[in-house]
Structure formats: C-alpha cells, structure tokens
Design an enzyme around this catalytic site. Structure first.
Site, PDB file in Angstrom:
ATOM      1  N   HIS A  31      10.122   3.141   6.860  1.00 54.20           N
ATOM      2  CA  HIS A  31       9.692   1.760   7.186  1.00 54.20           C
ATOM      3  C   HIS A  31      11.277   1.041   7.001  1.00 54.20           C
ATOM      4  O   HIS A  31      11.390  -0.081   7.206  1.00 54.20           O
ATOM      5  CB  HIS A  31       8.558   1.169   5.591  1.00 54.20           C
ATOM      6  CG  HIS A  31       7.837   1.107   6.094  1.00 54.20           C
ATOM      7  ND1 HIS A  31       6.857   2.136   7.679  1.00 54.20           N
ATOM      8  CD2 HIS A  31       6.547   1.267   5.042  1.00 54.20           C
ATOM      9  CE1 HIS A  31       5.556   2.073   7.360  1.00 54.20           C
ATOM     10  NE2 HIS A  31       5.293   2.018   6.455  1.00 54.20           N
ATOM     11  N   GLY A  55       1.043  -0.963   0.095  1.00 59.49           N
ATOM     12  CA  GLY A  55       0.244   0.017   0.244  1.00 59.49           C
ATOM     13  C   GLY A  55       1.255   1.247  -0.389  1.00 59.49           C
ATOM     14  O   GLY A  55       0.252   2.385  -0.542  1.00 59.49           O
ATOM     15  N   TYR A  67       9.512   2.483   2.267  1.00 59.42           N
ATOM     16  CA  TYR A  67      10.308   0.915   1.954  1.00 59.42           C
ATOM     17  C   TYR A  67      11.513   0.906   1.768  1.00 59.42           C
ATOM     18  O   TYR A  67      11.858   0.339   0.497  1.00 59.42           O
ATOM     19  CB  TYR A  67       9.330  -0.202   1.182  1.00 59.42           C
ATOM     20  CG  TYR A  67       8.218  -0.486   1.932  1.00 59.42           C
ATOM     21  CD1 TYR A  67       8.900  -0.936   3.218  1.00 59.42           C
ATOM     22  CD2 TYR A  67       6.823  -0.399   1.747  1.00 59.42           C
ATOM     23  CE1 TYR A  67       7.688  -1.791   3.924  1.00 59.42           C
ATOM     24  CE2 TYR A  67       5.954  -1.125   2.755  1.00 59.42           C
ATOM     25  CZ  TYR A  67       6.355  -1.778   4.356  1.00 59.42           C
ATOM     26  OH  TYR A  67       5.586  -2.228   5.100  1.00 59.42           O
TER      27      TYR A  67
HETATM   28  C1  LIG Z   1      -3.686  -6.577   7.513  1.00 58.09           C
HETATM   29  C2  LIG Z   1      -3.153  -5.481   6.469  1.00 58.09           C
HETATM   30  C3  LIG Z   1      -2.125  -5.214   6.657  1.00 58.09           C
HETATM   31  C4  LIG Z   1      -1.194  -4.010   5.806  1.00 58.09           C
HETATM   32  N1  LIG Z   1       0.101  -4.128   6.651  1.00 58.09           N
HETATM   33  C5  LIG Z   1       0.946  -3.607   5.064  1.00 58.09           C
HETATM   34  C6  LIG Z   1       1.713  -2.364   4.906  1.00 58.09           C
HETATM   35  O1  LIG Z   1       2.683  -3.395   6.022  1.00 58.09           O
HETATM   36  N2  LIG Z   1       2.708  -2.096   4.334  1.00 58.09           N
HETATM   37  C7  LIG Z   1       1.900  -1.592   3.375  1.00 58.09           C
HETATM   38  O2  LIG Z   1       2.318  -1.167   2.405  1.00 58.09           O
HETATM   39  N3  LIG Z   1       0.969  -2.197   2.899  1.00 58.09           N
HETATM   40  C8  LIG Z   1       0.100  -3.088   4.149  1.00 58.09           C
HETATM   41  N4  LIG Z   1      -1.485  -2.931   3.415  1.00 58.09           N
HETATM   42  C9  LIG Z   1      -1.519  -2.180   2.097  1.00 58.09           C
HETATM   43  C10 LIG Z   1      -1.941  -3.936   1.311  1.00 58.09           C
HETATM   44  O3  LIG Z   1      -0.291  -4.476   1.394  1.00 58.09           O
HETATM   45  C11 LIG Z   1      -1.949  -3.490   0.142  1.00 58.09           C
HETATM   46  O4  LIG Z   1      -3.534  -2.624   0.767  1.00 58.09           O
HETATM   47  C12 LIG Z   1      -1.946  -4.269  -1.405  1.00 58.09           C
HETATM   48  O5  LIG Z   1      -0.645  -5.295  -1.128  1.00 58.09           O
HETATM   49  C13 LIG Z   1      -2.815  -3.908  -2.369  1.00 58.09           C
HETATM   50  O6  LIG Z   1      -3.251  -5.290  -3.288  1.00 58.09           O
HETATM   51  P1  LIG Z   1      -4.907  -5.546  -3.259  1.00 58.09           P
HETATM   52  O7  LIG Z   1      -5.639  -4.314  -4.120  1.00 58.09           O
HETATM   53  O8  LIG Z   1      -4.473  -6.881  -4.194  1.00 58.09           O
HETATM   54  O9  LIG Z   1      -5.356  -6.102  -2.161  1.00 58.09           O
HETATM   55  C14 LIG Z   1      -2.045  -3.796   4.494  1.00 58.09           C
HETATM   56  C15 LIG Z   1      -2.891  -4.618   5.039  1.00 58.09           C
HETATM   57  C16 LIG Z   1      -3.307  -5.255   5.165  1.00 58.09           C
HETATM   58  C17 LIG Z   1      -5.316  -5.505   5.154  1.00 58.09           C
END
Ligand SMILES: Cc1cc2nc3c(=O)[nH]c(=O)nc-3n(C[C@H](O)[C@H](O)[C@H](O)COP(=O)(O)O)c2cc1C
Length: 218
Positions: free
Chosen positions: A160, A148, A154
C-alpha cells in the site's frame, strides 16, 4: 487545554469505541476540557448542500465555495455547522479518531470537514490566508487511526505504501493548509484482529501518549 475530539465509528462496542472511551477518561483525568463530536451517534449529516447557507449570495446557482466565503463573514451557516464551528473556535487542539476506510477517513468525517472547516473559516484563498497565514495558526491537530492491514503493508516498499504519506492529504493539505500545527499521527495497525491482551496494551500506550500532551501543542 481545550480539546475538540472528533470521532467516527459506527459501533460503540468496537475497538475504536473503547479507544475513544480510554481517551476521554485520560484527558479528563489530566484536567483537559473536552468537547466530543461523535459523528455517527450524532447522525451528523455529511452532505454539503444549498440549505447549509440560509442567506444565499446567489439564489439562482449554488456555488458552495463563494457561499462559504460569504457566510464566514456573517456566520450565516446552518445550525448544525455553527454548533461544530463553535467547538473548533473554542479548541486549542483538534483530535480526529477514526478507522482507516480505503486508506483515508470514513466519509462521514470528510463530510464534517467539507461542511465545518469551510472556505473562509480556516483558510481563505481570496485573501491568501493559507499555510503560514492560515486562519487556525493558534491550533494544533492530531490524527488517531486504526487499520486492518499490518504495518508492513503500509510501510514504504509495502504493497500500500507508507500510511503517513497517504495521510498527508489530511495532515498537510487540510490541517497545515489552515495554519495548524500537526502532531505526529497515532496509528494502531491490525486493530481488527487484535487480541484482548494486545488491545489492553494499546489502550495503555495511547493513554500515556495523551497524558504526555502539552509542550508539543501550540
Ligand atoms: C469500508 C471499509 C474500508 C476499509 N478500508 C481499509 C483500508 O483501506 N485499509 C485497512 O488497513 N483497513 C481497512 N478497513 C478495515 C478497518 O480499518 C479496520 O477494521 C478497523 O480499523 C478496525 O477497528 P474497529 O475494530 O474499531 O472497527 C476497512 C474497513 C471498512 C469497513
């Protein structure tokens, strides 16, 4: 090439879902054989437990490490573990695709690793089988992940820290530990806020990366 594609995302219509679909089409187009483990869809049970070992060495006290070492000699694991182990044994390359959850893989995938890449299967401290003498020396692995957060957060010096460094807990301490060759991690940053156009570009780039797989795999 024989590829085991281990995938963890709870929503098929997500960015990750579409990325995985792109991968499966590209890999098959290139003539690779692919076995998919879609962990959420399979409702894979990530919980390591005594019943994983139907022929217990010690039925009084459950020691998962020693039970796994013993079961690896006889193959006496629960059926869902055995099924996944067969895919791993068969594969030349293991690809793990997941969204970053708290700077690592989702728990369901960690549970798959705990139960499937069991002591005695990919490594064996009792016989000093790790790293150069790991039991998966004939295999390669690659992480494919989305965040995200933007790349700057990162990166080294970002809030991070470098994501690749965090991922070493998996790439080095799990995969290289088991003797595997590790290909560079494929990371798509800010996937949660990606536009349709940029998303389509990312799918194409990933497709090209997969079509280029070959000499870099063991
Ligand atoms: C429980 C949870 C923890 C997450 N932790 C992180 C994180 O530590 N770092 C980050 O960049 N995004 C984090 N995210 C965001 C997800 O990585 C992001 O929404 C996802 O990679 C997007 O792909 P998608 O649209 O296929 O879900 C987190 C999301 C969730 C649900």
């Amino acid at each position: 090439m024989k590829i085991c594609y281990v995938y963890a995302h709870p929503e098929p219509k997500s960015f990750n879902g579409a990325l995985k679909d792109t991968a499966l089409v590209a890999l098959k187009e290139k003539g690779h054989e692919v076995k998919l483990s879609d962990l959420y869809a399979m409702k894979f049970d990530p919980v390591l437990k005594a019943s994983d070992f139907p022929e217990r060495k010690n039925s009084e006290v459950f020691n998962p490490f020693f039970e796994a070492i013993k079961a690896s000699k006889t193959g006496a694991f629960a059926p869902d573990i055995r099924e996944e182990m067969e895919k791993v044994k068969w594969a030349d390359l293991l690809i793990f695709q997941f969204p970053i959850y708290f700077t690592s893989m989702p728990a369901i995938m960690k549970g798959w690793i705990d139960r499937v890449l069991a002591p005695g299967f990919g490594f064996n401290p009792v016989t000093n089988s790790a790293y150069d003498t790991g039991l998966f020396k004939e295999k390669s692995s690659m992480l494919v992940t989305t965040t995200g957060a933007p790349k700057e957060m990162y990166s080294e010096g970002g809030v991070h820290g470098d994501l690749n460094k965090h991922l070493e807990a998996i790439t080095h301490c799990i995969f290289e530990y088991m003797g595997m060759k590790v290909l560079p991690s494929y990371i798509i940053y800010e996937a949660s806020s990606i536009s349709k156009e940029k998303g389509a570009e990312e799918f194409e780039k990933y497709k090209q990366r997969l079509l280029g797989l070959g000499a870099d795999v063991v």
